[in-house]
Design a protein around this motif. Structure first.
Motif, PDB file in Angstrom:
ATOM      1  N   TYR B  14     -39.757 -39.495  66.791  1.00 20.49           N
ATOM      2  CA  TYR B  14     -39.681 -40.922  67.141  1.00 20.49           C
ATOM      3  C   TYR B  14     -39.395 -41.091  68.627  1.00 20.49           C
ATOM      4  CZ  TYR B  14     -40.075 -43.080  62.556  1.00 20.49           C
ATOM      5  OH  TYR B  14     -40.553 -43.542  61.364  1.00 20.49           O
ATOM      6  N   ALA B  17     -42.443 -40.330  70.544  1.00 19.40           N
ATOM      7  CA  ALA B  17     -43.403 -41.413  70.330  1.00 19.40           C
ATOM      8  C   ALA B  17     -43.033 -42.637  71.153  1.00 19.40           C
ATOM      9  CB  ALA B  17     -43.466 -41.783  68.853  1.00 19.40           C
ATOM     10  N   LEU B  18     -41.722 -42.944  71.203  1.00 15.46           N
ATOM     11  CA  LEU B  18     -41.276 -44.097  71.988  1.00 15.46           C
ATOM     12  C   LEU B  18     -41.600 -43.873  73.463  1.00 15.46           C
ATOM     13  CD1 LEU B  18     -39.744 -46.806  71.924  1.00 15.46           C
ATOM     14  CD2 LEU B  18     -37.655 -45.534  72.401  1.00 15.46           C
ATOM     15  N   THR B  21     -45.272 -44.303  74.000  1.00 19.03           N
ATOM     16  CA  THR B  21     -45.608 -45.730  74.038  1.00 19.03           C
ATOM     17  C   THR B  21     -45.247 -46.315  75.402  1.00 19.03           C
ATOM     18  OG1 THR B  21     -45.368 -46.053  71.666  1.00 19.03           O
ATOM     19  CG2 THR B  21     -45.053 -47.980  73.050  1.00 19.03           C
ATOM     20  N   GLU B 171     -48.130 -42.060  69.620  1.00 20.42           N
ATOM     21  CA  GLU B 171     -47.194 -43.131  70.001  1.00 20.42           C
ATOM     22  C   GLU B 171     -46.606 -43.708  68.711  1.00 20.42           C
ATOM     23  OE1 GLU B 171     -48.694 -46.348  69.079  1.00 20.42           O
ATOM     24  OE2 GLU B 171     -49.894 -44.702  68.239  1.00 20.42           O
ATOM     25  N   LEU B 172     -45.796 -44.764  68.843  1.00 17.62           N
ATOM     26  CA  LEU B 172     -45.005 -45.239  67.700  1.00 17.62           C
ATOM     27  C   LEU B 172     -45.821 -45.527  66.437  1.00 17.62           C
ATOM     28  CD1 LEU B 172     -42.411 -47.596  69.455  1.00 17.62           C
ATOM     29  CD2 LEU B 172     -41.936 -45.495  68.194  1.00 17.62           C
ATOM     30  N   SER B 193     -40.423 -47.625  63.591  1.00 15.96           N
ATOM     31  CA  SER B 193     -41.340 -47.829  64.711  1.00 15.96           C
ATOM     32  C   SER B 193     -41.293 -49.273  65.186  1.00 15.96           C
ATOM     33  CB  SER B 193     -42.767 -47.474  64.300  1.00 15.96           C
ATOM     34  OG  SER B 193     -42.942 -46.088  64.327  1.00 15.96           O
ATOM     35  N   GLY B 196     -38.513 -49.897  67.414  1.00 15.35           N
ATOM     36  CA  GLY B 196     -38.782 -49.408  68.764  1.00 15.35           C
ATOM     37  C   GLY B 196     -39.510 -50.454  69.591  1.00 15.35           C
ATOM     38  N   TYR B 197     -40.513 -51.115  68.984  1.00 13.29           N
ATOM     39  CA  TYR B 197     -41.253 -52.158  69.699  1.00 13.29           C
ATOM     40  C   TYR B 197     -40.352 -53.354  69.986  1.00 13.29           C
ATOM     41  CZ  TYR B 197     -45.740 -49.905  68.709  1.00 13.29           C
ATOM     42  OH  TYR B 197     -46.783 -49.037  68.661  1.00 13.29           O
TER      43      TYR B 197
END
Lengths: 322, 219
Positions: B14, B17-18, B21, B171-172, B193, B196-197
């Motif tokens: 994660y 991925a963050l 992003t 990415e996320l 996810s 995260g956004y």
């Protein structure tokens, strides 16, 4: 917009894309130049088609359950009361569930089964409310009660069984390696080390590859079509997915690919996804037993898979009880 | 799997991925601003063909669905002999689409500049380049901080398109299918996810608001 895009075939989309890009670059418009560098649009569809008449006859001859059988299952009774079966499926799988763009009807091995099931419960195979699912959304749709059942070449796994229940299995397969027909350096699973190998996200492919070919570079694709597109373009050297999928690709594109080596990996049993701990499991299993015994399963397999990929030997349906 | 189990097993993924992003967002946004500014300057330039070209650009890319453009860039360009890496394809797609919207934001900013200012600039004998450079762009930038903050958030959300092609590392959004492929997490995988956004967007929004208060031209 979404429905517009999905009603176009991928191929048309590429051709359209080609036009946009070419026009955008100010080189030439597609209309003016019939021989654009994009030849994808001119390819003829060579797919070995399903025998629609035999298929429709088979579904129409399906048995209908009596009231008592349905009343014994709250899952089936709920569908009967609603007057329609909400089925999660896909409409892009050649052998298992493919939408005919002209008539909008969906045919295939999975589609045939849920149409037979809808006929069994409701007496009418057309009373299906089709819900498009992807590998990522199947469990969520069942958990949220958006669908009654999922028929989508849905592999039975212990992880998934924590979230939902499975009836079946109704079919089984193993992993196969697809390569371009002119490629000879990959002869089996042992040759995948160090190669770029495509797999489909959401399928069991990536996990199996990580175990059986730990040195392969795995690239994950959303759809089968996209993975094969990159296989043809050379971004990947091989594509690993369920053998059934590979056979359907070969039926769709005669002469383009070949299967490298033997099928490998664990036996992949397809189940029918149902809500967790639903009494529909017993109901669907009893119905599966009926259609396996009366020969409908075998006939459906021949029409949807065997006759189209030149396999004469009908497999034995797997033992029920997921 | 619950949220805690997912974080224990895939926390590292994660995080990567963050960061991916954020990386995609940052690179795309910088390029977006550059492209949007160039397109906008062309749209107000005295040369008509350039105006038409730039207007056409905005109309074209404002009206293409992101996924179809990405599919064209990733899967169709190789037929024209141009095979790009997944990362590059995502950046190109995001920049093409979002810069069309960004240019509209700049146009709004330009429209807030009184015609009198431009007339004054002309009578002082400033050239087009000087007017753009000294009068228009500084004011347009300052009055579009809020819309551009929205645009930055839009860029970040648009990078989720990358989940449609085999980007490594994911990415996320792409990570969701990576995880759900290996161990079924159901809705919880999406939620982490999404968090995260949301947190990133909140942070961007805060910074944007402060910047706007500082830079806004009071009229």
């Amino acid at each position: 917009m979404t429905s517009f895009i999905s009603s176009l075939s991928r191929r048309q989309l590429f051709a359209l894309g080609g036009c946009v890009v070419v026009t955008g670059m100010g080189l030439s418009a597609c209309g003016a130049a019939p021989k654009t560098p994009v030849d994808a649009g001119s390819a003829v569809d060579e797919t070995v088609q399903i025998d629609a008449e035999a298929y429709d006859n088979l579904i129409a001859a399906g048995t209908v359950a009596d009231e008592a059988t349905i009343a014994a299952s709250s899952w089936a009774q709920k569908i009967k009361d609603a007057g329609k079966a909400r089925i999660g499926g896909v409409d892009t799988s050649t052998m298992f569930s493919l939408r005919d763009p002209a008539t909008q009807t969906i045919r295939g091995f999975d589609a045939g089964l849920y149409q037979l099931l809808a006929r069994y419960i409701l007496g009418d195979e057309s009373k299906v409310e089709f819900v498009q699912v992807t590998s990522d959304t199947r469990e969520s749709l069942l958990q949220n009660d958006n669908v009654d059942a999922v028929f989508a070449t849905y592999s039975i796994t212990d992880e998934r069984k924590k979230l939902i229940s499975f009836a079946g299995p109704y079919y089984q397969s193993q992993q196969g390696i697809l390569v371009n027909a002119d490629k000879s350096d990959i002869k089996g699973i042992q040759d995948l080390a160090g190669k770029n190998v495509a797999a489909q996200s959401g399928s069991t492919g990536p996990s199996i590859l990580e175990q059986e070919a730990p040195e392969a570079h795995i690239l994950e694709y959303k759809t089968d079509e996209e993975a094969r597109r990159d296989l043809e373009q050379g971004r990947v050297d091989a594509y690993v997915i369920d053998m059934t999928m590979q056979l359907s690709s070969m039926a769709k594109n005669p002469g383009k690919y070949r299967i490298a080596g033997e099928a490998f990996g664990p036996v992949d049993a397809y189940g029918i996804g149902l809500p967790k701990d639903s009494d529909g499991v017993a109901f669907v299993n009893a119905w599966l037993k009926t259609i396996e015994e009366d020969g409908s399963w075998e006939k459906l397999w021949k029409i949807c898979i065997g006759d189209r990929s030149d396999i004469a030997e009908v497999p034995t349906p797997p033992e029920l009880g997921a | 799997m619950g949220v805690l189990e997912l974080l224990a097993a895939y926390g590292g993924n994660y995080l990567v991925a963050l960061l991916t992003t954020w990386e995609l967002t940052l690179i795309s946004f910088v390029l977006t601003m550059v492209v949007a500014l160039v397109v906008t300057v062309l749209r107000v330039s005295p040369i008509k063909p350039l105006r038409l070209l730039a207007d056409g650009y905005v109309q074209l890319f404002r009206n293409i669905a992101g996924v179809s453009l990405l599919i064209i860039v990733y899967y169709a360009l190789p037929y024209l002999g141009l095979t790009l890496k997944p990362f590059t394809c995502v950046i190109i797609t995001v920049v093409l689409i979002v810069s069309a919207f960004g240019s509209e934001n700049f146009m709004t900013g330009i429209n807030t500049i009184g015609i009198g200012q431009l007339e004054a600039a002309r009578s002082l004998g400033l050239s087009f380049t000087q007017i753009i450079h000294l009068v228009v762009v500084p004011q347009a930038l300052r009055s579009t901080v809020l819309p551009m903050t929205n645009l930055l958030i839009a860029v970040m959300l648009t990078t989720a398109l990358a989940s449609q092609i085999p980007l490594i590392p994911q990415e996320l959004t792409g990570l969701v299918s990576f995880i759900n492929t290996r161990s079924t997490g159901g809705i919880a995988t999406f939620m982490i996810s999404a968090l995260g956004y949301v947190l990133s967007a909140l942070a961007i929004g805060q910074v944007g608001n402060r910047l706007d208060k500082k830079l806004r031209i009071l009229r």
